[in-house]
Design an enzyme around this catalytic site. Structure first.
Site, PDB file in Angstrom:
ATOM      1  N   CYS A 221       0.827  -1.206   0.000  1.00  0.00           N
ATOM      2  CA  CYS A 221       0.000   0.000   0.000  1.00  0.00           C
ATOM      3  C   CYS A 221       0.862   1.257   0.000  1.00  0.00           C
ATOM      4  CB  CYS A 221      -0.930  -0.007   1.210  1.00  0.00           C
ATOM      5  SG  CYS A 221      -1.973   1.459   1.267  1.00  0.00           S
TER       6      CYS A 221
ATOM      7  N   CYS B 173      -0.551   4.132   2.097  1.00  0.00           N
ATOM      8  CA  CYS B 173      -0.388   4.016   3.556  1.00  0.00           C
ATOM      9  C   CYS B 173       1.063   4.296   3.960  1.00  0.00           C
ATOM     10  CB  CYS B 173      -0.702   2.606   4.051  1.00  0.00           C
ATOM     11  SG  CYS B 173      -2.065   1.812   3.271  1.00  0.00           S
ATOM     12  N   ASP B 174       2.005   3.772   3.198  1.00  0.00           N
ATOM     13  CA  ASP B 174       3.388   3.730   3.674  1.00  0.00           C
ATOM     14  C   ASP B 174       4.370   4.606   2.901  1.00  0.00           C
ATOM     15  OD1 ASP B 174       2.552   1.831   5.531  1.00  0.00           O
ATOM     16  OD2 ASP B 174       2.922   0.161   4.153  1.00  0.00           O
TER      17      ASP B 174
END
Ligand code: NAP
Length: 329
Positions: A148, A151-152
């Site tokens: 992701c 997200c990261d």
């Protein structure tokens, strides 16, 4: 929300466009639905099954009608949830971990240890990102391996560093484009010599000066060090059978999704990939009467936010008609 008591008319499991659309329709039909949106756990974060689903893990959504300038995926989901709540939907931030569809009313068990009874259930648990399945990949999850980018991607370890994205679909194109905001360079490793992503997304990513496609290649091993995490990937050219190392501080897997149906433990008919099989493809009926399915969990073909929303609407209408026919509603 406090735990429901008695028998619910309709419980919806899931937290994406199918779930919230189903809840909006069901709440407006006075079914007083309960949505289990998923638990806020590290395990769910790693699996990509936190509340608000896959759209919460994306950036701009450009193809959902009604938003000519586009809308951020998380905002679209948050607004859908608020719309469902506006009509009285009750939301519980837990997973459903076990179901018993053999007895009526159905019994569901949640991750807080509570038991819920329901006359009708809609499964809208979506799908989660696949990983390559390499031992070295597993070792460095959270230390440079991710599925992701949204997200990261902004983590310090990925900034101004070369990164690798694996895959050739829309997810890979989107993740690679997104990561160019942070990375010094993004290697897009694909096992073919052509992306399967939609033309507009494929053209956009390949036109990005920071993206270097690595065609006909597969990741054999994620390289790393205990303290540093990922330091590179070893890839194999599939036609020439040659190995090569790419230095990178991160590897993002973008190789498709698997439907989230494990918790059903075989109580609904699923296909060989785990998708819930709809008994009538034009409707949302499953192999158990009174259990309906909507969205990516039952859609191996289209997998779009808008098709999921449409299926969620159908599931609410199917559930309402079924409950009415049974004299429950
Ligand atoms: P996908 O379209 O199934 O593509 C998966 C890609 O990963 C394919 O290129 C596949 O290679 C590759 N792959 C699969 N297993 C692999 C493995 N073990 N090793 C190496 N490569 C592997 O999945 P997706 O990109 O996640 O997209 C899923 C659906 O969501 C699609 O319908 C897509 O349109 C939609 N989506 C839309 C958007 C958007 O519109 N903004 C964004 C993301 C996703 P092959 O090509 O060789 O099969």
């Amino acid at each position: 929300m406090t735990q429901p008591s008695g028998v619910e008319k309709l419980v919806i499991i899931g937290s994406g466009p199918a779930s919230w659309t189903c809840a909006i329709y069901a709440a407006r039909a006075n079914l007083n639905p309960v949505v289990y949106e998923g638990a806020l756990t590290e395990e769910n974060r790693l699996r990509g099954t936190l509340p608000l689903g896959q759209l919460n893990l994306t950036t701009e959504v450009e193809n959902f009608p009604g938003f000519p300038e586009g809308i951020l995926g998380p905002e679209l989901m948050m607004r859908s949830k608020l719309q469902a709540e506006r009509f009285g939907t009750r939301v519980i931030t837990e997973d459903i971990e076990d179901v018993d569809f053999a007895q009526r009313p159905f019994t569901l068990k949640d991750s807080a240890g509570n038991t819920i009874k329901a006359h009708a259930v809609v499964i809208a648990t979506g799908a989660s990102a696949n990983y390559l399945g390499l031992e070295s990949e597993n070792k460095y999850k959270n230390f440079g391996v991710s599925a992701c980018a949204v997200c990261d991607g902004a983590l310090p370890r990925f900034r101004n560093q070369p990164l690798v994205v694996v895959g050739g679909g829309d997810s890979a194109a989107e993740e690679a484009s997104y990561l160019t905001k942070f990375a010094s360079k993004v290697y897009l490793v694909h096992r073919r010599d052509k992306l399967r992503a939609s033309p507009i997304m494929a053209e956009r990513v390949l036109a990005n000066a920071k993206v270097e496609p690595v065609w006909n290649s597969a990741v054999e091993e994620v390289l790393g060090e205990e303290e540093k995490g990922v330091t590179g990937v070893r890839i194999k050219h599939l036609l020439e059978n040659k190995m090569r190392t790419i230095d990178a501080t991160g590897m993002f897997a973008a190789i498709g999704h698997t439907p989230n149906t494990k918790f059903l433990r075989g109580q609904l008919q699923t296909d060989d990939k785990g998708f819930v099989v709809l008994q009538d493809p034009a409707r949302t009926t499953t192999s158990v009467e009174g259990v309906f399915a909507a969205g990516d969990v039952a859609d191996p073909l289209y997998k779009q936010a808008i098709t999921a929303a449409g299926m969620g609407c159908k599931a609410a209408l199917d559930a309402e008609r079924w409950l009415a026919a049974k004299g429950i509603h």
